[in-house]
Motif scaffolding. Structure first.
Motif, PDB file in Angstrom:
ATOM      1  N   UNK A 116      21.343 -30.485   4.062  1.00  0.00           N
ATOM      2  CA  UNK A 116      21.429 -30.125   2.640  1.00  0.00           C
ATOM      3  C   UNK A 116      21.051 -28.666   2.416  1.00  0.00           C
ATOM      4  N   UNK A 117      19.985 -28.242   3.086  1.00  0.00           N
ATOM      5  CA  UNK A 117      19.549 -26.841   2.985  1.00  0.00           C
ATOM      6  C   UNK A 117      20.632 -25.910   3.514  1.00  0.00           C
ATOM      7  N   UNK A 118      21.232 -26.306   4.639  1.00  0.00           N
ATOM      8  CA  UNK A 118      22.295 -25.469   5.219  1.00  0.00           C
ATOM      9  C   UNK A 118      23.479 -25.354   4.270  1.00  0.00           C
ATOM     10  N   UNK A 119      23.866 -26.469   3.653  1.00  0.00           N
ATOM     11  CA  UNK A 119      25.002 -26.451   2.730  1.00  0.00           C
ATOM     12  C   UNK A 119      24.752 -25.508   1.551  1.00  0.00           C
ATOM     13  N   UNK A 120      23.511 -25.504   1.041  1.00  0.00           N
ATOM     14  CA  UNK A 120      23.154 -24.599  -0.050  1.00  0.00           C
ATOM     15  C   UNK A 120      23.232 -23.142   0.405  1.00  0.00           C
ATOM     16  N   UNK A 121      22.792 -22.886   1.637  1.00  0.00           N
ATOM     17  CA  UNK A 121      22.837 -21.523   2.162  1.00  0.00           C
ATOM     18  C   UNK A 121      24.283 -21.041   2.290  1.00  0.00           C
ATOM     19  N   UNK A 122      25.167 -21.928   2.739  1.00  0.00           N
ATOM     20  CA  UNK A 122      26.582 -21.572   2.861  1.00  0.00           C
ATOM     21  C   UNK A 122      27.169 -21.248   1.486  1.00  0.00           C
ATOM     22  N   UNK A 160      33.973 -16.806   9.729  1.00  0.00           N
ATOM     23  CA  UNK A 160      34.777 -17.132   8.561  1.00  0.00           C
ATOM     24  C   UNK A 160      34.228 -18.375   7.858  1.00  0.00           C
ATOM     25  N   UNK A 161      34.707 -18.624   6.650  1.00  0.00           N
ATOM     26  CA  UNK A 161      34.170 -19.706   5.824  1.00  0.00           C
ATOM     27  C   UNK A 161      34.381 -21.072   6.484  1.00  0.00           C
ATOM     28  N   UNK A 162      35.537 -21.268   7.086  1.00  0.00           N
ATOM     29  CA  UNK A 162      35.806 -22.553   7.742  1.00  0.00           C
ATOM     30  C   UNK A 162      34.786 -22.813   8.843  1.00  0.00           C
ATOM     31  N   UNK A 163      34.508 -21.793   9.644  1.00  0.00           N
ATOM     32  CA  UNK A 163      33.520 -21.932  10.721  1.00  0.00           C
ATOM     33  C   UNK A 163      32.129 -22.177  10.139  1.00  0.00           C
ATOM     34  N   UNK A 167      30.033 -25.725  11.176  1.00  0.00           N
ATOM     35  CA  UNK A 167      29.133 -25.494  12.309  1.00  0.00           C
ATOM     36  C   UNK A 167      28.118 -26.628  12.452  1.00  0.00           C
ATOM     37  N   UNK A 168      27.767 -26.924  13.676  1.00  0.00           N
ATOM     38  CA  UNK A 168      26.751 -27.946  13.968  1.00  0.00           C
ATOM     39  C   UNK A 168      25.370 -27.320  13.768  1.00  0.00           C
ATOM     40  N   UNK A 432      40.278  -5.501   4.062  1.00  0.00           N
ATOM     41  CA  UNK A 432      39.043  -4.709   4.041  1.00  0.00           C
ATOM     42  C   UNK A 432      37.834  -5.569   4.430  1.00  0.00           C
ATOM     43  N   UNK A 433      37.767  -6.784   3.869  1.00  0.00           N
ATOM     44  CA  UNK A 433      36.573  -7.623   4.044  1.00  0.00           C
ATOM     45  C   UNK A 433      36.690  -8.629   5.188  1.00  0.00           C
ATOM     46  N   UNK A 434      37.902  -8.946   5.589  1.00  0.00           N
ATOM     47  CA  UNK A 434      38.060  -9.941   6.649  1.00  0.00           C
ATOM     48  C   UNK A 434      38.001 -11.364   6.153  1.00  0.00           C
ATOM     49  N   UNK A 435      37.986 -11.553   4.846  1.00  0.00           N
ATOM     50  CA  UNK A 435      38.000 -12.903   4.253  1.00  0.00           C
ATOM     51  C   UNK A 435      38.661 -12.857   2.880  1.00  0.00           C
TER      52      UNK A 435
END
Length: 435
Positions: A116-122, A160-163, A167-168, A432-435
């Motif tokens: 949950x914490x990771x999802x918020x960080x993303x 990138x956002x998908x990665x 991510x595990x 420019x940004x790569x995303x």
């Protein structure tokens, strides 16, 4: 001028970890840093893991409890992954250092993942990236990186956002636990003697006997300016911003005094040639400056840049005016003498806090020095003449090819004026940004 080898002491722990030591002579606080010369350019996931660490708890404390424990001890800790270095830092009251190191080490060794914490960080990262695309200054930073390195620029070196979403998180916490298994070094600034801090670190700082070698960073190749190019990004604004950038020579110690004097005389400040000519005399821009930069490493180049912030209808005229200046330096003896005094005064009045001595030493070390580079620059500055600056200008500034980076409203700018500057290309924000 600081001779860093006098103030920055070095010793080793029993497991051959280098420790740099600076005595705090002013108060009762300390700072302890674990440093790994390996950052985002070496491992994108490692940089993400380091950011993740501050949000996590351990098998003994949750994240809020860690914060409370640190607060009770009068301590703070922070982690940061730069492009080529990771910093893990503990600081606060000297009397709490032993308990602090124990807690610090416990966090690094026993952190546990939290989805949950990771999802918020993303989500935070996605919001940051979205905001960056709306900021003209972020866009210009990305364009500068594109101009220096092309499509494979450091600015775009990220997951990138998908990665990010897939991510595990166990992979990330394992990277945190493995941090101290890599070759690293430690910096301590505080009141304790070398023998005391050595005892504490050898008692509590755990590392394996055999260290893992650091992962080499991805290398980004600086592009040569073989011809003039114009890169344009469409942005909803009534003004227009333009940056001119050109690659100079590889790091050259002898160019630094002249570069600093050039910046004072020609490029920066209200009394500089560029500001006076472009804004004050001709009223062609609301902001104008230029500079000759000094690289931070021996394998990097000096760069010549110029900047204009102007009204769209004056963009062409202002660009012509600054190009004329960048190829023909006006000479003024009185202005030169003022610039020389200003450059010398900046050195004379600069003071390095003891807490910053090591960080300055670290930067100097990357240039092959163990002392303050101003020690070399100051006496040379004293002897320089206007003729010396003219020669420097003619050899290192004049007749350069440039990348022209323009941001403005596509419907308002005069595109014909770009064609005469060089090969024109409009960049999309994704480029420019790569995303």
């Amino acid at each position: 001028f600081n001779n860093y080898s006098h103030d920055v002491k070095e010793f080793q722990l029993k497991d051959s970890i280098p420790v740099y030591y600076v005595k705090n002579t002013t108060n009762e606080v300390f700072s302890l840093s674990y440093i790994i010369d390996m950052g985002q350019f070496s491992d994108k996931e490692l940089a993400l893991a380091v950011r993740y660490l501050e949000y996590l708890g351990t098998d003994k404390y949750n994240a809020n409890e860690i914060e409370k424990e640190m607060f009770k001890l009068g301590l703070t800790y922070s982690v940061y992954a730069a492009n080529e270095r990771v910093y893990i830092q503990l600081s606060g009251l000297e009397e709490s250092i032993e308990e602090g190191i124990k807690l610090f080490e416990h966090i690094l060794s026993n952190v546990i993942p939290n989805q949950d914490v990771y999802n918020e960080m993303v989500l935070d990262i996605i919001r940051e990236r979205t905001d960056n695309k709306l900021s003209k200054w972020s866009i210009l930073s990305g364009m500068k990186s594109y101009a220096k390195y092309g499509s494979e620029s450091p600015f775009k070196h990220m997951l990138n956002i998908k990665k990010l979403k897939n991510i595990n998180i166990d992979t990330l916490t394992n990277k945190i636990k493995d941090l101290m298994s890599f070759e690293h070094y430690i910096y301590y600034y505080g009141r304790k003697d070398i023998s005391e801090i050595k005892f504490l670190l050898e008692s509590y700082h755990y590392t394996p006997k055999i260290k893992r070698p650091r992962i080499k960073p991805h290398l980004f190749r600086e592009l040569d300016n073989v011809k003039n190019k114009v890169y344009f990004v469409d942005y909803d604004m009534v003004q227009s911003e333009i940056i001119m950038i050109s690659k100079g020579d590889l790091y050259n110690h002898q160019l630094i005094p002249l570069g600093r004097l050039f910046n004072e005389y020609f490029g920066s400040g209200l009394s500089s040639i560029v500001f006076q000519e472009i804004r004050e005399s001709k009223a062609l821009a609301y902001s104008a400056r230029s500079s000759f930069s000094t690289p931070k490493r021996l394998d990097q180049s000096h760069y010549i840049t110029a900047y204009l912030g102007t009204q769209v209808d004056k963009l062409s005229q202002a660009t012509d005016a600054i190009l004329e200046l960048m190829n023909n330096m006006p000479a003024s003896n009185s202005q030169f003498e003022d610039a020389k005094v200003a450059a010398l005064k900046k050195i004379e009045t600069s003071r390095t806090k003891r807490s910053l001595l090591f960080w300055n030493y670290l930067r100097a070390k990357e240039l092959g020095l163990d002392y303050d580079i101003n020690k070399d620059i100051y006496p040379v500055l004293q002897t320089l003449t206007l003729d010396d600056l003219k020669l420097f200008f003619n050899q290192h500034i004049k007749d350069k090819n440039y990348n022209f980076l323009v941001i403005g409203d596509r419907d308002l700018v005069d595109h014909a004026s770009f064609d005469r500057l060089g090969d024109y290309r409009e960049l999309k924000l994704d480029e420019v940004f790569g995303y």
